[in-house]
Design an enzyme around this catalytic site. Structure first.
Site, PDB file in Angstrom:
ATOM      1  N   HIS A 125       0.835  -1.203   0.000  1.00 56.58           N
ATOM      2  CA  HIS A 125       0.000   0.000   0.000  1.00 56.58           C
ATOM      3  C   HIS A 125       0.867   1.248   0.000  1.00 56.58           C
ATOM      4  CE1 HIS A 125       0.476  -0.566   4.463  1.00 56.58           C
ATOM      5  NE2 HIS A 125       0.518   0.754   4.474  1.00 56.58           N
TER       6      HIS A 125
ATOM      7  N   GLU B 132      -3.738   4.141   1.966  1.00 62.26           N
ATOM      8  CA  GLU B 132      -3.935   4.466   3.378  1.00 62.26           C
ATOM      9  C   GLU B 132      -3.890   5.983   3.484  1.00 62.26           C
ATOM     10  OE1 GLU B 132      -0.668   3.126   5.835  1.00 62.26           O
ATOM     11  OE2 GLU B 132      -1.844   3.285   7.682  1.00 62.26           O
TER      12      GLU B 132
HETATM   13 CO    CO Z   1       0.875   1.929   6.159  1.00 67.02          CO
END
Ligand code: CO
Length: 134
Positions: A79, A130
């Site tokens: 991510h 995120e």
């Molecule tokens: Co992270």
């Protein structure tokens, strides 16, 4: 809305080997491993001048990283994390725009002790995103 790139997270099958590679071959400043039981990961932080790389390894039975490594046995980018000034305002704006927030929509405390949310990869070019309170 999004600000600094806070970190890029890479899932790795061998944390010690990955840490050694970043430290020795790439010449980076690399932390000692840290277990974050709440997130089911062990993390090594690689400090770069403008951002961080996090090397993630599964911890415990229900680690969210385990399935990823099954599909990507050599490891891979897991991510990317962007900072936002106001995480609740960011969440509301994203949801209003049709983006899916993973989980129950409430921020959780992330690896840096700050509230975070994860956004569905199908809504962001196949990348798990995120967002973290700056
Ligand atoms: Co992270």
């Amino acid at each position: 809305m999004i600000g600094r790139l806070n970190h890029v997270a890479i899932a790795v099958p061998d944390l010690a080997a990955a840490a050694a590679q970043y430290r020795e071959l790439l010449g980076a400043k690399v932390s000692e491993p840290e277990d974050i039981a709440e997130h089911g990961v062990t993390i090594v932080f690689v400090e770069l001048p403008n951002t961080q790389v996090e090397l993630l390894h599964p911890l415990g039975e229900n680690s969210p990283i385990a399935g990823f490594l099954e599909k990507n046995p050599n490891g891979g980018m897991h991510h990317i994390c962007y900072e936002v000034d106001d995480i609740l305002a960011a969440r509301d704006r994203l949801k209003a725009g049709g983006a899916r927030v993973l989980g129950d929509d409430e921020p959780r405390i992330g690896a840096h002790g700050k509230p975070v949310l994860f956004l569905h990869p199908k809504d962001f070019c196949g990348t798990l995103v995120e967002i973290e309170a700056a």
